[in-house]
Design an enzyme around this catalytic site. Structure first.
Site, mmCIF file in Angstrom:
data_model
loop_
_atom_site.group_PDB
_atom_site.id
_atom_site.type_symbol
_atom_site.label_atom_id
_atom_site.label_comp_id
_atom_site.label_asym_id
_atom_site.label_seq_id
_atom_site.Cartn_x
_atom_site.Cartn_y
_atom_site.Cartn_z
ATOM 1 N N GLY A 9 -3.202 3.623 -2.529
ATOM 2 C CA GLY A 9 -3.178 2.620 -3.591
ATOM 3 C C GLY A 9 -2.796 1.293 -2.961
ATOM 4 O O GLY A 9 -1.883 1.236 -2.146
ATOM 5 N N ALA A 69 0.849 -1.188 0.000
ATOM 6 C CA ALA A 69 0.000 0.000 0.000
ATOM 7 C C ALA A 69 0.880 1.232 0.000
ATOM 8 O O ALA A 69 2.000 1.214 0.527
ATOM 9 C CB ALA A 69 -0.914 0.009 1.217
ATOM 10 N N ASP A 70 0.394 2.275 -0.604
ATOM 11 C CA ASP A 70 1.090 3.557 -0.595
ATOM 12 C C ASP A 70 0.036 4.645 -0.402
ATOM 13 O O ASP A 70 -0.950 4.686 -1.135
ATOM 14 C CB ASP A 70 1.847 3.762 -1.911
ATOM 15 C CG ASP A 70 2.733 5.002 -1.859
ATOM 16 O OD1 ASP A 70 3.495 5.143 -0.886
ATOM 17 O OD2 ASP A 70 2.655 5.834 -2.782
ATOM 18 N N THR A 71 0.241 5.485 0.606
ATOM 19 C CA THR A 71 -0.738 6.535 0.918
ATOM 20 C C THR A 71 -0.146 7.903 0.608
ATOM 21 O O THR A 71 0.975 8.200 1.018
ATOM 22 C CB THR A 71 -1.136 6.477 2.410
ATOM 23 O OG1 THR A 71 -1.660 5.179 2.696
ATOM 24 C CG2 THR A 71 -2.188 7.517 2.744
#
Lengths: 256, 256
Positions: free
Chosen positions: A159, A107-109
């Site tokens: 994402g 995940a990437d925030t």
């Protein structure tokens, strides 16, 4: 020569006893599931579902140029997340070909300001340009960013990518989703912002704030999923992989 | 004859070292602040602000008839909260007149379905009647309630009241606010709802769910403050009492 095969039965189950009795958790119970993230917040969010993936942080540099995503910034965290998941999957297969992961989750925030819906043609702040806000480089930059957002919204986008094994080359498949939450800040005074910056919190966070900590007092409301703001859209994720599973997407990967 | 006066200096401060350096926390540092609630969730929400009030649960029966609030159900938790705060304030003054509380805080959280905005004339579900959902009486009732709400919104309202001493009769004053958060449920299947009910969570909660636990997977998004759903609208509360303090409301109560 490869290492001796690991026995999957020697692994603690990633599904705890309090997990909901849903088909997806039955499927994952004895699988090797990896979370490609060092974030303690993501680990905690999974723990609220009584789910405990193995933690293997990615070494991907996370330096994709923002300019490549202008006008569709939401694709930026998806691209970064996919790179992270693939890097970890390929590394683990290389480390021990006899115990490949069954599922790698990454995940990437990112924080986008103003929200892209507001700067696109017809948006509320048409004429401004939406930007991805990185971690502030110092306290003055953090205060500047929080002052800019005072009384306004930012958009938090995570994402999420998954990687799972396939028989065909390259031996894995990647799929992704993203989730967006709008965060409405109070019209915070300079005094309040300075007090927050002085607390030391938020300096290591994109956008310069942590909604789940002291920073909560800066925020009037959100429109979207709370966990997504913290770093992982848990409810949307479980729904998504439950649907993929029901569609048979993992049948080959998780065959006995 | 009264008991020996307590020395306020012997009390641990309710304000922790990590609290934001805001005027309101300086004012409260050596005050006797009571939270009139046994809810561990409210205690945790205060702890995220590094604030630790004394816990003195109210003995108020919480049995005000809903019918008295028809068409303005949001007033119901305010009325209940005010009764709780007054009961605790009066009891503590009676117990030890030399150490009255400086501030008693109470809260009452209810779930309203459908949201009152949707049933009022012109609302989306005009013709339905909004009701306060209590704790379910058993698992079937819990499943019924969650099935009703599937794919729809409910409204979580917390009423917050404060009581502080005054010189004039009756010796205290009450003030209240409330906060509303809309909770949008996924169109959860009967299977998912049954899995959640079988987990045992939510049976002791109004509306039959806990957003911060396993129940998070049932919920697509919220519109409003997350902490308010959990049980206390922390950001709005601190803003409110900061404003009251700036207006001099507590000058008499907290005079040295």
């Amino acid at each position: 020569m490869g290492k001796a095969p690991s026995k999957s039965t020697s692994r603690a189950s990633c599904v705890g006893p309090k997990a909901l009795p849903l088909p997806i958790f039955d499927k994952l119970r004895d699988r090797r599931v990896i979370l490609a993230s060092a974030s303690p917040r993501r680990k905690e969010i999974f723990a609220t579902s009584d789910f405990y993936p193995e933690i293997v942080p990615s070494t991907f540099a996370e330096d994709l140029p923002h300019s490549r995503f202008q006008g569709r910034l939401a694709d930026y965290p998806i691209a970064t997340g996919a790179e992270k998941a693939m890097e970890v999957y390929e590394r683990l297969v290389k480390d021990n070909e006899y115990d490949p992961p069954d599922l790698v989750i990454s995940a990437d925030t990112v924080v986008i300001f103003p929200p892209e819906k507001d700067t696109a043609e017809g948006g509320q702040f048409h004429g401004e340009i939406s930007e991805v806000l990185e971690k502030p480089i110092n306290k003055d930059e953090q205060a500047r960013s929080l002052s800019l957002m005072a009384g306004r919204q930012c958009e938090v986008i995570t994402g999420v990518s998954i990687v799972y094994p396939t028989i065909e080359a390259p031996g894995f498949k990647v799929q992704s989703i993203s989730a967006s939450t709008l965060v409405q800040f109070y019209d915070n005074s300079d005094e309040t912002i300075r007090a927050y910056v002085d607390s030391g919190e938020g300096i290591d966070r994109a956008g310069g704030f942590a909604i789940q900590g002291l920073g909560g007092v800066l925020i009037e409301k959100i429109d979207g999923d709370y966990n997504n703001c913290v770093g992982f859209p848990s409810a949307a994720f479980w729904r998504w992989i439950s649907e993929l599973d029901a569609d048979g997407v993992f049948d080959e990967a998780w065959r006995e």
